[in-house]
Scaffold this motif. Sequence first.
Motif, mmCIF file in Angstrom:
data_model
loop_
_atom_site.group_PDB
_atom_site.id
_atom_site.type_symbol
_atom_site.label_atom_id
_atom_site.label_comp_id
_atom_site.label_asym_id
_atom_site.label_seq_id
_atom_site.Cartn_x
_atom_site.Cartn_y
_atom_site.Cartn_z
ATOM 1 N N THR A 16 0.833 -1.208 0.000
ATOM 2 C CA THR A 16 0.000 0.000 0.000
ATOM 3 C C THR A 16 0.864 1.253 0.000
ATOM 4 O OG1 THR A 16 -1.785 -1.139 1.180
ATOM 5 C CG2 THR A 16 -1.800 1.265 1.229
ATOM 6 N N LEU A 17 1.899 1.277 0.844
ATOM 7 C CA LEU A 17 2.787 2.435 0.905
ATOM 8 C C LEU A 17 3.540 2.632 -0.408
ATOM 9 C CD1 LEU A 17 4.241 1.968 4.509
ATOM 10 C CD2 LEU A 17 2.606 3.712 3.772
ATOM 11 N N ILE A 18 3.941 1.519 -1.047
ATOM 12 C CA ILE A 18 4.631 1.614 -2.330
ATOM 13 C C ILE A 18 3.681 2.134 -3.404
ATOM 14 C CG2 ILE A 18 5.659 0.245 -4.190
ATOM 15 C CD1 ILE A 18 6.870 -1.548 -2.004
ATOM 16 N N ASP A 19 2.470 1.568 -3.453
ATOM 17 C CA ASP A 19 1.500 1.994 -4.464
ATOM 18 C C ASP A 19 1.138 3.471 -4.309
ATOM 19 O OD1 ASP A 19 1.427 -0.529 -5.524
ATOM 20 O OD2 ASP A 19 -0.413 -1.142 -4.502
ATOM 21 N N MET A 20 1.079 3.943 -3.052
ATOM 22 C CA MET A 20 0.671 5.326 -2.783
ATOM 23 C C MET A 20 1.864 6.281 -2.734
ATOM 24 S SD MET A 20 -2.297 4.770 0.095
ATOM 25 C CE MET A 20 -2.736 6.525 0.036
ATOM 26 N N LYS A 21 3.084 5.759 -3.004
ATOM 27 C CA LYS A 21 4.300 6.583 -2.991
ATOM 28 C C LYS A 21 4.498 7.257 -1.637
ATOM 29 C CE LYS A 21 3.774 7.425 -7.947
ATOM 30 N NZ LYS A 21 2.567 6.599 -8.079
ATOM 31 N N LEU A 22 4.318 6.471 -0.581
ATOM 32 C CA LEU A 22 4.470 6.988 0.780
ATOM 33 C C LEU A 22 5.581 6.287 1.547
ATOM 34 C CD1 LEU A 22 0.724 7.301 1.917
ATOM 35 C CD2 LEU A 22 2.272 9.154 1.240
ATOM 36 N N LEU A 23 6.323 5.398 0.888
ATOM 37 C CA LEU A 23 7.334 4.643 1.611
ATOM 38 C C LEU A 23 8.452 5.548 2.117
ATOM 39 C CD1 LEU A 23 8.108 1.790 2.499
ATOM 40 C CD2 LEU A 23 9.329 1.512 0.340
ATOM 41 N N HIS A 24 8.704 6.658 1.422
ATOM 42 C CA HIS A 24 9.779 7.545 1.841
ATOM 43 C C HIS A 24 9.374 8.486 2.974
ATOM 44 C CE1 HIS A 24 7.424 10.126 -0.810
ATOM 45 N NE2 HIS A 24 7.990 11.155 -0.224
ATOM 46 N N ARG A 25 8.081 8.580 3.253
ATOM 47 C CA ARG A 25 7.620 9.484 4.298
ATOM 48 C C ARG A 25 7.904 8.915 5.687
ATOM 49 N NH1 ARG A 25 3.905 13.325 2.437
ATOM 50 N NH2 ARG A 25 4.319 14.279 4.480
ATOM 51 N N ASN A 26 8.102 9.819 6.658
ATOM 52 C CA ASN A 26 8.376 9.376 8.024
ATOM 53 C C ASN A 26 7.252 8.487 8.554
ATOM 54 O OD1 ASN A 26 10.766 10.793 8.052
ATOM 55 N ND2 ASN A 26 9.959 12.542 9.170
ATOM 56 N N ILE A 27 6.014 8.859 8.230
ATOM 57 C CA ILE A 27 4.874 8.061 8.695
ATOM 58 C C ILE A 27 4.918 6.660 8.092
ATOM 59 C CG2 ILE A 27 2.362 7.846 8.594
ATOM 60 C CD1 ILE A 27 3.385 9.841 10.655
ATOM 61 N N VAL B 289 15.007 14.070 0.907
ATOM 62 C CA VAL B 289 16.278 13.377 0.675
ATOM 63 C C VAL B 289 16.027 11.877 0.500
ATOM 64 C CG1 VAL B 289 18.487 12.733 1.718
ATOM 65 C CG2 VAL B 289 17.660 15.085 1.899
ATOM 66 N N ARG B 290 15.183 11.324 1.363
ATOM 67 C CA ARG B 290 14.884 9.899 1.286
ATOM 68 C C ARG B 290 14.149 9.574 -0.008
ATOM 69 N NH1 ARG B 290 11.667 9.271 5.604
ATOM 70 N NH2 ARG B 290 13.417 9.418 7.028
ATOM 71 N N GLU B 291 13.284 10.481 -0.468
ATOM 72 C CA GLU B 291 12.571 10.259 -1.728
ATOM 73 C C GLU B 291 13.547 10.201 -2.890
ATOM 74 O OE1 GLU B 291 8.845 12.128 -4.307
ATOM 75 O OE2 GLU B 291 9.845 13.346 -2.794
ATOM 76 N N ASN B 292 14.528 11.084 -2.886
ATOM 77 C CA ASN B 292 15.534 11.072 -3.952
ATOM 78 C C ASN B 292 16.330 9.772 -3.940
ATOM 79 O OD1 ASN B 292 14.769 13.635 -4.760
ATOM 80 N ND2 ASN B 292 16.268 14.666 -3.446
ATOM 81 N N GLU B 293 16.620 9.264 -2.738
ATOM 82 C CA GLU B 293 17.336 7.993 -2.636
ATOM 83 C C GLU B 293 16.484 6.845 -3.178
ATOM 84 O OE1 GLU B 293 18.199 7.694 1.485
ATOM 85 O OE2 GLU B 293 19.932 9.057 1.410
ATOM 86 N N HIS B 294 15.181 6.875 -2.880
ATOM 87 C CA HIS B 294 14.297 5.813 -3.354
ATOM 88 C C HIS B 294 14.143 5.842 -4.868
ATOM 89 C CE1 HIS B 294 12.065 4.875 0.668
ATOM 90 N NE2 HIS B 294 13.374 4.816 0.770
ATOM 91 N N ARG B 295 14.272 7.022 -5.465
ATOM 92 C CA ARG B 295 14.152 7.114 -6.921
ATOM 93 C C ARG B 295 15.268 6.343 -7.614
ATOM 94 N NH1 ARG B 295 12.458 13.478 -7.386
ATOM 95 N NH2 ARG B 295 10.203 13.139 -7.408
ATOM 96 N N ALA B 296 16.402 6.195 -6.909
ATOM 97 C CA ALA B 296 17.513 5.453 -7.493
ATOM 98 C C ALA B 296 17.149 3.991 -7.727
ATOM 99 C CB ALA B 296 18.740 5.537 -6.585
ATOM 100 N N TRP B 297 16.125 3.510 -7.000
ATOM 101 C CA TRP B 297 15.705 2.123 -7.176
ATOM 102 C C TRP B 297 14.990 1.921 -8.509
ATOM 103 C CZ3 TRP B 297 16.698 -1.872 -3.806
ATOM 104 C CH2 TRP B 297 17.271 -1.503 -2.591
ATOM 105 N N ASN B 298 14.636 2.982 -9.166
ATOM 106 C CA ASN B 298 13.855 2.861 -10.396
ATOM 107 C C ASN B 298 14.614 3.357 -11.616
ATOM 108 O OD1 ASN B 298 11.207 2.110 -9.060
ATOM 109 N ND2 ASN B 298 11.661 4.043 -8.041
#
Length: 452
Positions: free
Chosen positions: A172-183, A431-440
């Motif tokens: 769910t977090l991956i589909d909603m692009k929320l995995l990088h958020r603190n929550i 910053v974490r979102e930019n790091e996660h973009r490297a996975w794609n």
Amino acid sequence: MLHTFAAAVAPVAPIAAHSLLVFLLQIGLLLLLAVVLGRLAGRFGMPAVVGELFVGVILGPSLLGWAAPGLHSWLFPAVAEQYHLLDAVGQVGVLLLVGLTGVQMDMGLARKRGLTAAGVSIGGLVLPLGLGIGAGYLLPKVLVPEGTDVTVFAMFLGVALCVSAIPVIAKTLIDMKLLHRNIGQLTLTAGMVDDVFGWFMLSVVSAMAVNAVSAGTVLTSLAYLVAILAFCFTLGRPLARGVLRVAAKSDGPGLTVATVVVLIFLAAAGTQALGLEAVFGAFLCGILLGTAGKVDPAKLAPLRTVVLSGLAPLFFATAGLRMDLTALTHPVVLLTGLVVLALAIAGKFAGAFAGARLSGLNKWEGLALGAGLNARGVIQVVVAMVGLRLGILSVEVYTIIILVAIVTSLMASPILRFAMSRVEQTAEEQVRENEHRAWNTHPAANPQEQSL
């Protein structure tokens, strides 16, 4: 003599031609519907996992088995070996999904906000556990299997209501692009604690059901848990770092992908052997790989694409094949199901929200954490299947727990979207979102996986 020796070492017969045909049709149809319904869910602003979970309901006894029983019995014969083929493929998908999710966990945040995650987790555990146990004593006796101890039944219901579902939460977090958020990170951390406690309690209650529980049983399970965590904090990290360093010397992604897959499966096998569930081991292994600091996201992008686009949707699609929601047509079962559903939702939301607020989070963050942890999904399905197998649960109560699993999983995304729209993104999250973009960065990456 030679004849006896030949008979003793005769190879196991390969899968029968008809069984292979049915299996291939099952895989093709399940994945086709998972993709179609996943895309359809996205059109309505919901994560793909919502549509994927519905596939099993459509093809299972709830719909296809009711509308076309002949076709259903041919396509999904009630043969254990045939179902086990699907189970095996599904487990491969969920273990890799959870392992890759663990790789992307920010353990720096987990350490920094550890007390917050613990507060949310405890709140989300204690209240639904207590409500579930209380409900177990008050449910109509006709729903309790004959010969089942009421205390064991009540404790099992409490365990079923207190668990969360890391696979569903992660997807769910991956589909909603929320995995990088603190929550998102806090939700996964708290969910992991919930699941560890849930599996520990499941082993205790299951032992009670077969009259094998003792102080030694409980202490042994607890000792295994402590030993696993101690291994991760001492030998596990340098071991993962060394193995990844060797794999990274290869030019292409093949060796790195193979290494990560092997480590995830071996870790899952280790915790499964100790009675703590394979998913827990896969998640811990992913965290170790992520904290080792030697994972090249670009090299794991091909694995991620295969898992998110094929294997994980198959797992969620197969989860509903054993659900029979037609039992809810009985008034007593339906009324009881609605009461248990209300208790499950209220307990998880109120407990997680209270824990979040006491930990200093605002009301929207508390609401988002409650929504995420409220998703029971397939973990609750697994717990329910254990209860059914041991004779603790009747078919009716099993169906009620499945209802809770489906509804809570569907509820997560709209409430998460509503709450997170009111939580501002921080610089740390950017910053974490930019790091996660490297996975794609792999050219084959699915566009819907961008900007996790």
